[in-house]
Design an enzyme around this catalytic site. Structure first.
Site, PDB file in Angstrom:
ATOM      1  N   LYS A  14       0.862  -1.185   0.000  1.00 15.15           N
ATOM      2  CA  LYS A  14       0.000   0.000   0.000  1.00 15.15           C
ATOM      3  C   LYS A  14       0.897   1.232   0.000  1.00 15.15           C
ATOM      4  CE  LYS A  14      -3.613   2.377   2.584  1.00 15.15           C
ATOM      5  NZ  LYS A  14      -4.516   2.303   3.747  1.00 15.15           N
ATOM      6  N   LYS A  38      -2.274  -1.504  -3.730  1.00 16.58           N
ATOM      7  CA  LYS A  38      -3.114  -0.307  -3.671  1.00 16.58           C
ATOM      8  C   LYS A  38      -2.247   0.928  -3.799  1.00 16.58           C
ATOM      9  CE  LYS A  38      -6.358   2.091  -0.632  1.00 16.58           C
ATOM     10  NZ  LYS A  38      -7.002   2.170   0.671  1.00 16.58           N
TER      11      LYS A  38
HETATM   12 ZN   LIG Z   1      -5.535   3.651   8.135  1.00 13.87          ZN
END
Ligand SMILES: [Zn+2]
Length: 327
Positions: free
Chosen positions: A199, A252
């Site tokens: 992420k 992501k």
């Molecule tokens: Zn968070």
């Protein structure tokens, strides 16, 4: 033997041939819709930067979930917006928290809809960071090890309420192991962990922060989310999460990181998700609303590119719109 024997255009000469030759498909069952649940009744609070999306109270959320099931979506992922925020994110792991209540309501009213829950603290902390901020820190220095306990408690409370999959998104080191151990100790041995393994600290989360009311009040998230410049580090993060017991992994955002998705697909033999984030949704939607892009084609091409890169499933705000274009 090359041209004129070789003519790749032969396989593009009609839609029937193109359909047969198509390498990548998108099906509704591969799409997960993110949903925002808030307190109250009859609430539908539109999110300005994300047309068509809203914070929903539990009654409206249940109705939305019924529609998702009818459309044949792969599932939903829930983000909670609590009544009160505090320094310790207590709303995140309260058995009576907004997400826990929402899970129970959906499970009671809608059968056979997969519920994934986002496991993080940023919607629940008064400062908007994803964990415990050390006293006096103004640059968002989050105490990694102290945050693990919150995440473990949150995951257990979600599983106990009925979540099918828990998905930690905080990027603390060691969170998958902490969550796995806590789930097993609580008897939830069958609840899979979908880790937001790679992420990035991305600008494309902007609209989400309005949606989830989770913008950091100071500093930023770059001490825990990944540097957008790093691809090799993503492979290390994923490998560590798998060692700790992650069942599925996620990259992501999606479109700016297709290379990371591709590399992960080639290296790791587990289900791989990608999150087409709020900024990706908002860019396409804004361009379409201005008449600069054809919305349907942009949705289909963007989702297809993420699948082609190697994602098995996609978390996307286009999930409902896409069902009439795919399959
Ligand atoms: Zn968070």
């Amino acid at each position: 033997m090359a041209f004129p024997v070789q003519r790749p255009r032969r396989l593009r000469s009609s839609e029937l041939i193109r359909r047969l030759a198509r390498e990548t498909h998108v099906y509704p069952s591969q799409l997960i819709l993110p949903l925002f649940v808030c307190p109250g009744e009859g609430v539908r609070k539109e999110i300005g930067a994300m047309p068509g999306h809203a914070q929903l109270s539990i009654d409206n959320l249940v109705r939305e979930c019924e529609e998702c099931k009818t459309l044949g979506l792969g599932g939903v992922i829930l983000f909670g917006i609590p009544e009160h925020k505090d320094e310790f994110a207590s709303g995140a792991y309260s058995n009576d928290g907004i997400t826990q209540r929402a899970i129970r309501a959906i499970k009671q009213e809608v059968s056979d809809l997969l519920i994934i829950t986002d496991v993080c603290n940023c919607e629940y902390t008064s400062h908007g960071h994803c964990g415990l901020v050390k006293g006096g820190s103004v640059d968002g220095e989050v105490d990694n090890d102290a945050t693990l306990g919150w995440l473990a408690k949150t995951a257990v409370s979600h599983a106990t309420a009925g979540a099918d999959i828990v998905a930690p998104s905080d990027m603390m080191d060691g969170r998958v192991a902490a969550i796995r151990n806590a789930l097993d100790a609580a008897g939830h041995i069958k609840t899979p962990v979908l880790s937001y393994a790679a992420k990035y600290a991305s600008v494309f989360y902007g609209p989400f922060r309005e949606a989830a009311e989770s913008a950091p009040q100071f500093g930023d998230r770059r001490t825990y989310q990944m540097d957008p410049a790093n691809g090799r580090e993503a492979m290390r993060e994923i490998a560590l999460d798998l060692e700790e017991g992650a069942d599925m992994i996620m990259v992501k955002p999606a479109m700016p990181y297709l290379d990371v998705i591709r590399e992960a697909r080639e290296r790791f033999n587990v289900p791989l998700g990608a999150y087409q984030v709020s900024g990706e949704f908002s860019m396409i939607t804004a361009a379409a609303n201005n008449g600069w892009l054809d919305l349907d084609r942009a949705i289909l091409e963007s989702l297809t590119s993420i699948r082609r890169a190697g994602a098995d499933f996609i978390l996307t705000y286009f999930a409902k719109l896409a069902t009439r274009l795919v399959g």
